[in-house]
Structures are given as C-alpha cells and as structure tokens.
Design a protein around this motif. Structure first.
Motif, PDB file in Angstrom:
ATOM      1  N   PHE A 171       0.845  -1.190   0.000  1.00  0.00           N
ATOM      2  CA  PHE A 171       0.000   0.000   0.000  1.00  0.00           C
ATOM      3  C   PHE A 171       0.890   1.253   0.000  1.00  0.00           C
ATOM      4  CE2 PHE A 171      -1.876   3.491   2.374  1.00  0.00           C
ATOM      5  CZ  PHE A 171      -3.170   3.580   1.897  1.00  0.00           C
ATOM      6  N   VAL A 172       0.562   2.191  -0.884  1.00  0.00           N
ATOM      7  CA  VAL A 172       1.260   3.482  -0.927  1.00  0.00           C
ATOM      8  C   VAL A 172       0.208   4.577  -1.086  1.00  0.00           C
ATOM      9  CG1 VAL A 172       2.916   4.941  -2.159  1.00  0.00           C
ATOM     10  CG2 VAL A 172       3.332   2.477  -1.977  1.00  0.00           C
ATOM     11  N   ALA A 173       0.320   5.624  -0.295  1.00  0.00           N
ATOM     12  CA  ALA A 173      -0.599   6.762  -0.413  1.00  0.00           C
ATOM     13  C   ALA A 173       0.191   8.051  -0.248  1.00  0.00           C
ATOM     14  CB  ALA A 173      -1.696   6.683   0.643  1.00  0.00           C
ATOM     15  N   THR A 174      -0.153   9.032  -1.081  1.00  0.00           N
ATOM     16  CA  THR A 174       0.542  10.319  -1.072  1.00  0.00           C
ATOM     17  C   THR A 174      -0.448  11.438  -0.782  1.00  0.00           C
ATOM     18  OG1 THR A 174       1.931   9.432  -2.847  1.00  0.00           O
ATOM     19  CG2 THR A 174       2.139  11.783  -2.385  1.00  0.00           C
ATOM     20  N   ASP A 175      -0.007  12.433  -0.041  1.00  0.00           N
ATOM     21  CA  ASP A 175      -0.845  13.601   0.220  1.00  0.00           C
ATOM     22  C   ASP A 175       0.010  14.862   0.144  1.00  0.00           C
ATOM     23  OD1 ASP A 175      -3.245  14.846   0.733  1.00  0.00           O
ATOM     24  OD2 ASP A 175      -3.159  14.610   2.915  1.00  0.00           O
ATOM     25  N   VAL A 176      -0.581  15.914  -0.397  1.00  0.00           N
ATOM     26  CA  VAL A 176       0.085  17.209  -0.507  1.00  0.00           C
ATOM     27  C   VAL A 176      -0.746  18.205   0.288  1.00  0.00           C
ATOM     28  CG1 VAL A 176       0.936  18.986  -2.075  1.00  0.00           C
ATOM     29  CG2 VAL A 176       0.913  16.595  -2.793  1.00  0.00           C
ATOM     30  N   ARG A 177      -0.128  18.848   1.298  1.00  0.00           N
ATOM     31  CA  ARG A 177      -0.889  19.603   2.298  1.00  0.00           C
ATOM     32  C   ARG A 177      -0.419  21.058   2.410  1.00  0.00           C
ATOM     33  NH1 ARG A 177      -0.291  14.846   6.921  1.00  0.00           N
ATOM     34  NH2 ARG A 177      -1.666  13.313   5.894  1.00  0.00           N
ATOM     35  N   PRO A 178      -1.245  21.997   1.951  1.00  0.00           N
ATOM     36  CA  PRO A 178      -0.946  23.414   2.182  1.00  0.00           C
ATOM     37  C   PRO A 178      -1.547  23.863   3.518  1.00  0.00           C
ATOM     38  CG  PRO A 178      -2.864  23.227   0.778  1.00  0.00           C
ATOM     39  CD  PRO A 178      -2.444  21.811   1.114  1.00  0.00           C
ATOM     40  N   LEU A 179      -1.042  24.954   4.072  1.00  0.00           N
ATOM     41  CA  LEU A 179      -1.604  25.513   5.304  1.00  0.00           C
ATOM     42  C   LEU A 179      -1.157  26.972   5.414  1.00  0.00           C
ATOM     43  CD1 LEU A 179      -3.271  24.617   7.819  1.00  0.00           C
ATOM     44  CD2 LEU A 179      -1.087  24.325   9.005  1.00  0.00           C
ATOM     45  N   VAL A 180      -2.117  27.870   5.629  1.00  0.00           N
ATOM     46  CA  VAL A 180      -1.785  29.290   5.787  1.00  0.00           C
ATOM     47  C   VAL A 180      -2.527  29.856   6.994  1.00  0.00           C
ATOM     48  CG1 VAL A 180      -1.327  29.664   3.327  1.00  0.00           C
ATOM     49  CG2 VAL A 180      -3.642  30.035   4.228  1.00  0.00           C
ATOM     50  N   ARG A 181      -1.967  30.967   7.536  1.00  0.00           N
ATOM     51  CA  ARG A 181      -2.610  31.609   8.681  1.00  0.00           C
ATOM     52  C   ARG A 181      -2.192  33.071   8.752  1.00  0.00           C
ATOM     53  NH1 ARG A 181      -1.430  29.109  14.466  1.00  0.00           N
ATOM     54  NH2 ARG A 181      -0.160  30.922  14.917  1.00  0.00           N
ATOM     55  N   LEU A 182      -3.150  33.934   9.095  1.00  0.00           N
ATOM     56  CA  LEU A 182      -2.903  35.347   9.330  1.00  0.00           C
ATOM     57  C   LEU A 182      -3.404  35.701  10.723  1.00  0.00           C
ATOM     58  CD1 LEU A 182      -2.284  38.322   8.355  1.00  0.00           C
ATOM     59  CD2 LEU A 182      -4.697  38.404   7.642  1.00  0.00           C
ATOM     60  N   ASN A 183      -2.557  36.367  11.509  1.00  0.00           N
ATOM     61  CA  ASN A 183      -2.955  36.835  12.839  1.00  0.00           C
ATOM     62  C   ASN A 183      -2.694  38.331  12.957  1.00  0.00           C
ATOM     63  OD1 ASN A 183      -2.328  33.794  13.442  1.00  0.00           O
ATOM     64  ND2 ASN A 183      -3.521  34.530  15.178  1.00  0.00           N
ATOM     65  N   VAL A 184      -3.656  39.034  13.527  1.00  0.00           N
ATOM     66  CA  VAL A 184      -3.522  40.469  13.787  1.00  0.00           C
ATOM     67  C   VAL A 184      -3.768  40.705  15.272  1.00  0.00           C
ATOM     68  CG1 VAL A 184      -4.412  42.770  13.291  1.00  0.00           C
ATOM     69  CG2 VAL A 184      -4.303  41.057  11.469  1.00  0.00           C
ATOM     70  N   SER A 185      -2.847  41.396  15.909  1.00  0.00           N
ATOM     71  CA  SER A 185      -2.981  41.751  17.325  1.00  0.00           C
ATOM     72  C   SER A 185      -2.825  43.253  17.464  1.00  0.00           C
ATOM     73  CB  SER A 185      -1.928  41.021  18.156  1.00  0.00           C
ATOM     74  OG  SER A 185      -2.022  41.380  19.526  1.00  0.00           O
ATOM     75  N   ILE A 186      -3.737  43.880  18.200  1.00  0.00           N
ATOM     76  CA  ILE A 186      -3.744  45.335  18.339  1.00  0.00           C
ATOM     77  C   ILE A 186      -3.767  45.707  19.813  1.00  0.00           C
ATOM     78  CG2 ILE A 186      -5.053  47.450  17.895  1.00  0.00           C
ATOM     79  CD1 ILE A 186      -6.078  46.170  15.320  1.00  0.00           C
ATOM     80  N   VAL A 187      -2.862  46.607  20.195  1.00  0.00           N
ATOM     81  CA  VAL A 187      -2.842  47.158  21.552  1.00  0.00           C
ATOM     82  C   VAL A 187      -3.383  48.582  21.490  1.00  0.00           C
ATOM     83  CG1 VAL A 187      -1.406  47.794  23.535  1.00  0.00           C
ATOM     84  CG2 VAL A 187      -0.853  45.752  22.196  1.00  0.00           C
ATOM     85  N   VAL A 188      -4.368  48.877  22.336  1.00  0.00           N
ATOM     86  CA  VAL A 188      -4.916  50.233  22.416  1.00  0.00           C
ATOM     87  C   VAL A 188      -4.568  50.818  23.781  1.00  0.00           C
ATOM     88  CG1 VAL A 188      -6.776  49.834  20.770  1.00  0.00           C
ATOM     89  CG2 VAL A 188      -7.165  49.340  23.186  1.00  0.00           C
ATOM     90  N   GLU A 189      -4.497  52.142  23.818  1.00  0.00           N
ATOM     91  CA  GLU A 189      -4.155  52.816  25.075  1.00  0.00           C
ATOM     92  C   GLU A 189      -5.063  54.019  25.266  1.00  0.00           C
ATOM     93  OE1 GLU A 189      -0.240  54.480  27.502  1.00  0.00           O
ATOM     94  OE2 GLU A 189      -0.086  54.007  25.360  1.00  0.00           O
ATOM     95  N   SER A 190      -5.576  54.160  26.493  1.00  0.00           N
ATOM     96  CA  SER A 190      -6.414  55.300  26.822  1.00  0.00           C
ATOM     97  C   SER A 190      -6.300  55.571  28.315  1.00  0.00           C
ATOM     98  CB  SER A 190      -7.868  55.024  26.442  1.00  0.00           C
ATOM     99  OG  SER A 190      -8.693  56.119  26.771  1.00  0.00           O
ATOM    100  N   ASN A 191      -6.013  56.808  28.653  1.00  0.00           N
ATOM    101  CA  ASN A 191      -5.894  57.210  30.063  1.00  0.00           C
ATOM    102  C   ASN A 191      -4.933  56.324  30.849  1.00  0.00           C
ATOM    103  OD1 ASN A 191      -7.853  59.279  29.692  1.00  0.00           O
ATOM    104  ND2 ASN A 191      -9.490  57.752  29.910  1.00  0.00           N
ATOM    105  N   GLY A 192      -3.835  55.948  30.201  1.00  0.00           N
ATOM    106  CA  GLY A 192      -2.816  55.157  30.879  1.00  0.00           C
ATOM    107  C   GLY A 192      -3.097  53.672  30.943  1.00  0.00           C
ATOM    108  N   ARG A 193      -4.221  53.228  30.397  1.00  0.00           N
ATOM    109  CA  ARG A 193      -4.572  51.799  30.412  1.00  0.00           C
ATOM    110  C   ARG A 193      -4.357  51.204  29.028  1.00  0.00           C
ATOM    111  NH1 ARG A 193     -10.295  49.195  32.636  1.00  0.00           N
ATOM    112  NH2 ARG A 193      -9.987  47.087  31.793  1.00  0.00           N
ATOM    113  N   ARG A 194      -3.716  50.073  28.978  1.00  0.00           N
ATOM    114  CA  ARG A 194      -3.443  49.389  27.714  1.00  0.00           C
ATOM    115  C   ARG A 194      -4.153  48.037  27.698  1.00  0.00           C
ATOM    116  NH1 ARG A 194       1.381  51.480  25.094  1.00  0.00           N
ATOM    117  NH2 ARG A 194       1.814  49.463  24.150  1.00  0.00           N
ATOM    118  N   GLU A 195      -4.796  47.722  26.595  1.00  0.00           N
ATOM    119  CA  GLU A 195      -5.470  46.435  26.433  1.00  0.00           C
ATOM    120  C   GLU A 195      -5.213  45.905  25.022  1.00  0.00           C
ATOM    121  OE1 GLU A 195      -6.822  44.683  28.708  1.00  0.00           O
ATOM    122  OE2 GLU A 195      -7.116  46.143  30.327  1.00  0.00           O
ATOM    123  N   THR A 196      -5.378  44.594  24.881  1.00  0.00           N
ATOM    124  CA  THR A 196      -5.063  43.919  23.620  1.00  0.00           C
ATOM    125  C   THR A 196      -6.289  43.207  23.058  1.00  0.00           C
ATOM    126  OG1 THR A 196      -2.803  43.533  24.381  1.00  0.00           O
ATOM    127  CG2 THR A 196      -3.561  42.206  22.540  1.00  0.00           C
ATOM    128  N   GLY A 197      -6.368  43.189  21.749  1.00  0.00           N
ATOM    129  CA  GLY A 197      -7.356  42.375  21.044  1.00  0.00           C
ATOM    130  C   GLY A 197      -6.662  41.653  19.900  1.00  0.00           C
TER     131      GLY A 197
END
Length: 474
Positions: A171-197
C-alpha cells in the motif's frame, strides 16, 4: 518552480526511489503486525511585522522519514532527516528488536482519490514582496482606524508539505498539504490603560483569501473591537454561575474538556473519564459531538491521516449518548474496532497517535437571543485564550479574552480576568440550551498532546450551560 507538478520529486531523489522504499519497508516490517514508512518533505515561512516594520522573516525546508513497526502493544520507531536507502536500512535495525507478530495482519487502509485541498504551494504562488506589503498595509490601516491604537502586530505563516505512507503490504498513499494563517494583534491605550485584542484566520488553502482586502480588514476590525471592549472591562466576578458560550472558537472548550477524553489511547488504557462508557448518557439531550477531518479546506482536515486512512465524519456523542472514540490503527486493532482516520503526527520525527481533526457540536433549535434572555445573572464568553485539561479527571481551566456580564437577560459590562473551571464529564450534562447558529472557528487552532502539536479545528453553536465555576478578579 512548480512544486505541485510532481510533488513526489521532493521525496524521491538520487539515493532513494519508490521501488526501493517499498522493498525496504517490506523487509523491515516483515516481523511486525503493522507499521509504515512515512516520508515527508516540508517547507515553511513566517513573517512577523511589529512596530511598523518587518521584524522577522524566516524560510525553512526539511525532509526525512519515520519508520515504525508495531507488534501487539509494542512499537519500535526510528527516524532520520535524510531520505536515503542507507538511512532507512539503519532505521530497520531498530525494527528487528520487537517480538515477531503471531496473529493475522490487519488489512491496509481503504484507498481514496479524494482531495480536500489544493496541491498548489502557497509559498511559491505569491512573491515575497506581496507578503511583506500585506503586513505593511494591515499595520497602516489598523493605525488609521483609531487614535487609541498604540501597537499593531501582524504575523503571516504558510507551509507546504508532501507526505507518503509506504506499507509492507504494498500500500502506498501520497498527500500534498498546504496551510496558511494570518494573525492580527492590536494594543490600544487610553488614560494610561493598555489592552489587547486579536483575531486570526486561515486554512488549508493558498494565500489568496488572506490577500483579499475584505479578509484582512475584517481581521483588523475584529481585533480592534476586542481591544476597545477590553478597555472598558471591569473585574470579573467569581463563583458558580450560568455561562452563555458564543459560537465558533469557544468550541475550543469542547475540544479540551471532552475531545481529548474521547481519544482511543486513553480509553483503551482506561485512563479517561469516558472509558468503558459506550452507550451511556454523558451529556444533556440534544448534545451531539462530531469529529470530522473531511471538511473542505479546514485547518484540521486531511484527505488521509498519517497512516493512510481516509478521514471521515465520526459521531462521538449523539443526543447525549456516547457512541464511540477516535482511533489510529494501533488502538483500533487492540480495541476490536475500525480505524477512524485520526492517526496523526507532528512530523516524520514522531510516531502517530489518536488525535482530533475538526471537533464540534452540532447546532440545535434555540434562538441565541432567547438563550440570553433566560439568564438572570451570569457571563457571556465570546472568545477564549489558552486552556488545559487533565485527561484522567477531565478537569479543565480556560481564560476568557472577551466576556461580558449578563444581568436580567441582557448583556452588561465587559469583564476582565475571567476563567472557566469545570470538568468535561459533568459540563455537557449541564447544557440547558443549544443555539441554531453553529459555526466553525476561523482556522487558527493548534492542538498539543504528548509533546506533539498539530493543526486542529473546533466549532459549536451558542450554548447555555448552568453551574460552571467562574474564577474572577473581582
């Protein structure tokens, strides 16, 4: 270079050809019940854009094989980052250490011509400059969205892998596998407080969708909205309360709390809270949990698993009743059942084990807004960060990255520092409402087990769960 024209060219080179691979495998595994030669070539790249400039750019290729022999419950495994007859012969010496098989040999996997994703290499199709420009465009657009944006981080990742499974029975089996990913991280600041999304998206595709303005603008909008919500967050309450879980990514709680406990190796060894409970009620009526590696383009999908078995839909829990586990070949054989297409490995340097693919709960009939209206006092968990589970006890802990108070059936203030604590065996019995809005996650999940990480998908509808423990800061 058109990598997809003949992907096997990356596995077979001077020093190793397909006929030699079959002959060496047949000889090395002659004494074994089961096993395989697993050949792999993989190329990957990663871009990290931070503080308005490209901080990291990496490109990597690696190739190698893993040779495994299985006899009874014993496994012999050897690997090398070299694709050659000489290296495979050296690895075969390890296979000779196992006891000879005494029973009939299991049948090879079923064959399939199904392809759940493109053979195209995403790394080749888009010029380097276009990928950097994408990161730069996201950074600029995010900063222009709101004056409170203090920092933007963008990561873009892609990989392309060719694998071949060669068995002693031919038995022989072949597979070709692509994979992609995009991540965006944003830090906001207001009145001395910082938070992330943050927000991410991806799948087993090329970069085409990620390059579309609608896709990356949505990533910015979602990450920024989460960060701004967290700016207003108050300390989370603590105690036992009703929790409304959002659709999609919150299914990661299901993955950890229940999914790992339904993997065949833990149940064969009797170490899962679900061991020996096939046919028993383990969840509330209406709860149906599926593992399905055959969904087109999804991050956790595979045309075949890493033993050559085609992936399929596996119903694990149906209407609250435990129906089955997910298996690789070894655990399936020892438990007297069929493999389910869940034999997975991180790379050629790892032996396969039972692993989830895309694990999700089917939708119900409840209106999500009506589920919210039922909650007198509780929290709405829209998004999760990290989590962990103890397989033996089923106890889990999850941190919420976006959550809100619920008061008298309405969303209240956003909360910060909330964790959900419970155990998988009882959490699903406390489901009191199942939304009609089932969604799969955006395609960013990674699953860890036994020191191996593999891409995985999750999903669920809006869920109303009574009596979860919320660990808070307030």
């Amino acid at each position: 270079m058109n990598a997809a024209a003949d992907p096997r060219q990356f596995l077979y080179r001077p020093g190793l050809d397909p006929d030699a691979a079959k002959a060496l495998t047949a000889d090395a595994l002659a004494r074994a019940d089961d096993g395989e030669l697993y050949l792999q070539y993989r190329r990957s790249e990663a871009f990290g854009f931070d503080d308005g400039r490209l901080k990291t750019a990496s490109y990597d290729t690696h190739a190698g094989f893993g040779l495994r022999a299985v006899s009874g419950e014993t496994t012999a495994f050897a690997h090398a980052n070299e694709l050659s007859e000489a290296a495979i012969k050296r690895a075969a010496e390890t296979m000779a250490l196992i006891d000879p098989a005494t029973g009939p040999k299991p049948a090879p996997p079923a064959r399939t011509n199904r392809h759940l994703y493109t053979d195209a290499d995403p790394l080749d199709l888009v010029p380097f400059a276009d990928k950097v420009n994408l990161c730069q465009a996201i950074d600029a657009a995010a900063r222009a969205r709101d004056p409170r944006v203090a920092q933007v981080s963008v990561s873009l990742l892609g990989s392309w892998s060719v694998v071949e499974i060669v068995r002693a029975d031919g038995f022989v089996a072949t597979d070709v596998r692509p994979l992609v990913r995009l991540n965006v991280s944003i830090v906001v600041e207001s009145n001395g407080r910082r938070e992330t999304g943050s927000f991410g998206t991806g799948g087993r595709t090329t970069y085409d969708r990620l390059l579309e303005a609608a896709t990356w603008n949505r990533a910015i909008d979602e990450a920024l909205a989460q960060a701004l919500v967290n700016l207003e967050a108050v300390p989370a309450p603590a105690g036992e309360m009703t929790v409304l879980l959002g659709p999609g990514w919150p299914g990661v709680l299901l993955h950890e709390a229940v999914g790992h406990g339904l993997e065949g190796d833990f149940n064969r060894k009797g170490t899962s809270v679900f061991s020996g409970r096939i046919g028993e009620r383990v969840a509330a009526p209406g709860v149906t949990v599926i593992d399905d590696g055959s969904i087109l383009d999804r991050r956790g999908s595979l045309s075949i698993d890493d033993e050559g078995t085609p992936t399929q839909e596996n119903i694990l829990i149906e209407d609250g009743i435990l129906k089955g586990y997910i298996h690789d070949r070894l655990n399936a054989r020892l438990m007297g059942v069929a493999p389910t297409g869940n034999g997975r490995r991180e790379s050629f340097a790892h032996a396969p084990m039972p692993r989830m693919t895309n694990t999700f709960m089917r939708g119900g009939n409840d209106d999500p807004a009506e589920l919210l209206s039922r909650v007198k006092r509780g929290i709405f968990a829209k998004s999760f960060g990290g989590g962990s589970v103890d397989i033996v006890s089923g106890k889990f802990v999850f941190s919420c990255t976006e959550a809100y108070l619920i008061e008298d059936g309405r969303l209240g203030a956003p909360i910060k520092g909330a964790t959900l604590i419970g155990d998988g065996a009882s959490a699903l019995t406390r489901v009191r409402g199942i939304g009609n809005d089932m969604a799969l996650d955006e395609g960013i999940g990674m699953c860890g087990k036994g020191g191996q990480s593999v891409p995985a998908g999750v999903g669920q509808p809006t869920l109303l769960v009574e009596g979860l423990t919320v660990g808070g800061t307030g």
